[in-house]
Write an enzyme that holds these catalytic residues in place. Structure first.
Site: not given
Ligand code: C5P
Length: 238
Positions: A64, A208, A61, A118, A33, A59
């Site tokens: 607009d 991460r 999102k 999230t 992603k 991603d």
């Molecule tokens: O590092 P981590 O596992 O927290 O990354 C989560 C990824 O998921 C990020 O790239 C973030 O943009 C994406 N994301 C999110 N919550 C959402 C949609 C996408 O954390 N609702």
């Protein structure tokens, strides 16, 4: 070809950093992603290179007015990416327009609606929409995804119980906020890979917990083991 629900989130600052992560673990993942930053740095050439080896999840999102989002979908539909996100807060007309553009282009790119980030806790939600029920908003946004013809939605593992029955079953559920190390950082509603799979996630997004791990390959092995355990629990419950 690896078949796994894991989507590796690449939120690096530079393309060099992204390539070093992919050099290290790229053979262990099928879906990757990227977001605005890496796309801004690498553009279409980057997508082309990534598409050759992985399913690319863009991603963005998108959120607009409908005409602007439709234009973006029209442009991105021809790039060969696997999936694109839109923010459901943009509303029905925006989502319908996006689906129409995807259909017009003949592309099979998946369109996924982000429900509520999230990173937002229930307290954050109360500040944004005082008095509005979090669960009702989630359900309403998910229903709009379904009614507009999106392929799926992005939500937290904590929200998955709402989508076990009815229209929710028809949608692909993509779940970020996954942790194997107990860390949280800027996420508010987190779960382990096993919890997410047991609750019905079709795909889990992990950034991460892999990219900042001491041993990213080992982190993926741990996640895959949890995914297998989660699937085994599901099979046992049938
Ligand atoms: O590092 P981590 O596992 O927290 O990354 C989560 C990824 O998921 C990020 O790239 C973030 O943009 C994406 N994301 C999110 N919550 C959402 C949609 C996408 O954390 N609702």
């Amino acid at each position: 070809m690896i078949e796994s629900p894991l989507i590796l989130a690449l939120d690096m600052e530079t393309l060099d950093e992204m390539w070093s992560v992919l050099d290290l673990v790229g053979d262990k993942v099928r879906q990757i992603k990227i977001g605005h930053r890496l796309f801004a740095l690498g553009g279409r050439d980057l997508l082309k290179r990534l598409n050759e080896r992985w399913r690319v999840f863009l991603d963005f999102k998108l959120h607009d007015i409908p005409s602007v989002v439709s234009l973006a979908v029209r442009t991105l539909a021809d790039e060969g990416v696997w999936a694109l996100t839109l923010h459901t807060a943009g509303g029905r007309k925006m989502l319908e327009g996006a689906v129409k553009e995807r259909e017009r282009s003949g592309s099979d790119m998946l369109l996924l609606g982000v429900t509520i980030l999230t990173s937002l806790s229930k307290e954050d939600w109360e500040e944004l929409a005082p008095g509005a029920s979090f669960e009702s908003a989630l359900l309403a946004r998910a229903r709009i995804c379904y009614e507009c013809g999106l392929n799926g939605l992005v939500c937290s593992a904590k929200d998955l119980d709402l989508f076990r029955e009815g229209f929710g079953k028809e949608l692909i559920k993509v779940v970020p906020g996954i942790r194997i190390d107990g860390g949280v950082e800027d996420q508010a509603r987190t779960a382990t890979p096993k919890e997410a799979i047991v609750k019905g996630a079709d795909f889990i997004v992990v950034g991460r917990s892999i990219t900042r791990a001491k041993d990213p390959r080992l982190a993926i092995d741990i996640i895959e083991k949890e995914i297998r355990e989660g699937k085994a629990c599901l099979e046992r419950s049938f």
